[in-house]
Design an enzyme around this catalytic site. Structure first.
Site, PDB file in Angstrom:
ATOM      1  N   HIS A  86      -1.720   6.829  -7.256  1.00 17.05           N
ATOM      2  CA  HIS A  86      -0.428   7.515  -7.169  1.00 17.05           C
ATOM      3  C   HIS A  86      -0.363   8.732  -8.113  1.00 17.05           C
ATOM      4  CE1 HIS A  86       1.042   3.924  -5.101  1.00 17.05           C
ATOM      5  NE2 HIS A  86       2.217   4.503  -4.915  1.00 17.05           N
ATOM      6  N   GLU A  91       6.775   6.829  -5.805  1.00 10.05           N
ATOM      7  CA  GLU A  91       7.213   6.538  -4.421  1.00 10.05           C
ATOM      8  C   GLU A  91       8.566   7.220  -4.175  1.00 10.05           C
ATOM      9  OE1 GLU A  91       5.939   4.093  -1.872  1.00 10.05           O
ATOM     10  OE2 GLU A  91       4.054   4.277  -2.988  1.00 10.05           O
ATOM     11  N   CYS A 130      -6.909   2.066  -3.881  1.00 15.06           N
ATOM     12  CA  CYS A 130      -5.964   1.423  -4.794  1.00 15.06           C
ATOM     13  C   CYS A 130      -6.787   0.745  -5.888  1.00 15.06           C
ATOM     14  CB  CYS A 130      -5.144   0.393  -4.028  1.00 15.06           C
ATOM     15  SG  CYS A 130      -4.042  -0.600  -5.051  1.00 15.06           S
ATOM     16  N   ASP A 160      -3.837   1.512   0.860  1.00 12.92           N
ATOM     17  CA  ASP A 160      -3.222   1.391  -0.474  1.00 12.92           C
ATOM     18  C   ASP A 160      -1.976   0.511  -0.334  1.00 12.92           C
ATOM     19  OD1 ASP A 160      -2.677   1.782  -3.201  1.00 12.92           O
ATOM     20  OD2 ASP A 160      -1.521   3.595  -2.844  1.00 12.92           O
ATOM     21  N   SER A 161      -1.384   0.188  -1.482  1.00 14.58           N
ATOM     22  CA  SER A 161      -0.125  -0.557  -1.474  1.00 14.58           C
ATOM     23  C   SER A 161       1.059   0.356  -1.151  1.00 14.58           C
ATOM     24  CB  SER A 161       0.104  -1.182  -2.850  1.00 14.58           C
ATOM     25  OG  SER A 161       0.088  -0.164  -3.830  1.00 14.58           O
ATOM     26  N   CYS A 210      -4.762   5.339 -11.412  1.00 10.09           N
ATOM     27  CA  CYS A 210      -3.970   4.811 -10.302  1.00 10.09           C
ATOM     28  C   CYS A 210      -3.875   5.949  -9.304  1.00 10.09           C
ATOM     29  CB  CYS A 210      -2.571   4.421 -10.802  1.00 10.09           C
ATOM     30  SG  CYS A 210      -1.399   4.097  -9.463  1.00 10.09           S
TER      31      CYS A 210
HETATM   32  N1  DGL Z   1      -2.092   3.090  -5.901  1.00 15.59           N
HETATM   33  C1  DGL Z   1      -2.200   1.811  -6.535  1.00 15.59           C
HETATM   34  C2  DGL Z   1      -3.327   1.841  -7.571  1.00 15.59           C
HETATM   35  O1  DGL Z   1      -4.153   2.751  -7.562  1.00 15.59           O
HETATM   36  C3  DGL Z   1      -0.840   1.344  -6.934  1.00 15.59           C
HETATM   37  C4  DGL Z   1      -0.704   0.141  -7.792  1.00 15.59           C
HETATM   38  C5  DGL Z   1       0.159  -1.018  -7.363  1.00 15.59           C
HETATM   39  O2  DGL Z   1       0.532  -1.146  -6.187  1.00 15.59           O
HETATM   40  O3  DGL Z   1       0.450  -1.822  -8.242  1.00 15.59           O
HETATM   41  O4  DGL Z   1      -3.488   0.954  -8.391  1.00 15.59           O
END
Ligand code: DGL
Length: 280
Positions: free
Chosen positions: A186, A152, A74, A10-11, A184
């Site tokens: 997160h 975060e 992600c 993930d990011s 998302c």
């Molecule tokens: N967890 C990512 C998602 O599901 C985060 C989004 C991002 O980094 O912009 O889209």
């Protein structure tokens, strides 16, 4: 025979919501978690940067940690990276899309709310999902620009700005949605706070369990053993961040029984583990 392994990407820390679902469903499966938080959030990056960074980082991780399935946990990355990633590896890749189809199966009043990043909300594949699976529903979309950052910070120990979050969710109240899709990875981390702010919503849907099922299917198809695992066994082989290690992440994971054997920041330039919470 050794336990199978899964790489989760993930990011930021959001993909940990998917890690947790995979751990619940497949407690013997070993995990490696990789977050490109030096480039967070992906929603603010050009698509070419997301594709390039995902592919390079995942390829580098595979050299150290050979796994049996890759999960791009992600939504923002999955919309653009899957074809390229599948072209550079033979390992099965699982992506994540907002759970519009299950939401359409649950909603009683045919009013669904989608909470996602601005990038996910504007990408054409979302409209395709709606056309394919929820064409008889009204979809209320909130593409929130700050929520991933707030989460975060929350994981690192700060409070959520609940008043601002409450205001942001107003369109779902106005539209009377009975089902909310967490689009998302997160967002499932703060589902309790979201439920408290929207008590009239009946169904909360995310993609974590579906990803766990798909991962199980691919591991089984590859002939990998899916035993029950030993209670308390350490399953998180490594957690790696391309940027700084978020404060408190080891404590956060410990609460889930997923303390990592190795926790690294500045990865892959600095291959040094900043903390080893336990031995492998
Ligand atoms: N967890 C990512 C998602 O599901 C985060 C989004 C991002 O980094 O912009 O889209």
């Amino acid at each position: 025979m050794t336990a199978p392994g899964v790489l989760i990407f993930d990011s930021g820390v959001g993909g940990l919501s998917v890690s947790r679902c995979i751990h619940h469903a497949l407690p013997s499966v070993r995990q490696v978690y990789l977050a490109d938080n030096a480039c967070f959030p992906y929603g603010d990056q050009p698509e070419s940067v997301v594709v390039e960074r995902c592919c390079t980082l995942i390829e580098t991780a595979l050299a150290d940690y050979p796994v049996d399935v890759i999960v791009v946990a992600c939504n923002t990355a999955s919309t653009v990276v899957l074809p390229q990633l599948r072209s550079i590896t033979d390992i099965p890749v699982v992506g994540v899309v907002p759970a519009v189809k299950p939401a359409a199966g649950l909603s009683q009043n045919r009013r669904i709310g989608l909470l996602a990043t601005p990038a996910t909300v504007r990408r054409p594949y979302l409209q395709q999902l709606v056309d394919d699976f929820a064409s008889d529903c009204t979809l209320s979309r909130i593409g929130h620009p700050k929520l991933v950052r707030w989460i975060e910070d929350w994981v690192a120990g700060q409070s959520l700005p609940l008043a601002e979050l409450d205001d942001a969710l107003e369109p779902f109240r106005v539209d009377g949605v009975d089902t909310v899709v967490l689009g998302c990875t997160h967002y499932p981390l703060i589902v309790d706070a979201l439920k408290a702010l929207l008590p009239d919503v009946r169904y909360w849907v995310d993609s974590g369990e579906a990803i766990a099922r798909r991962t199980a299917f691919l591991l089984q198809q590859g002939g990998h053993p899916l035993g029950l695992g030993e209670p308390g066994a350490q399953v998180m082989d490594a957690v790696m961040f391309s940027g700084a290690v978020p404060a408190g992440i080891d404590v956060f994971l410990q609460k889930w029984g997923m303390a990592p054997s190795r926790l690294s920041g500045g990865w892959p330039s600095s291959q040094t583990a900043v903390t080893a919470t336990a031995s492998a």
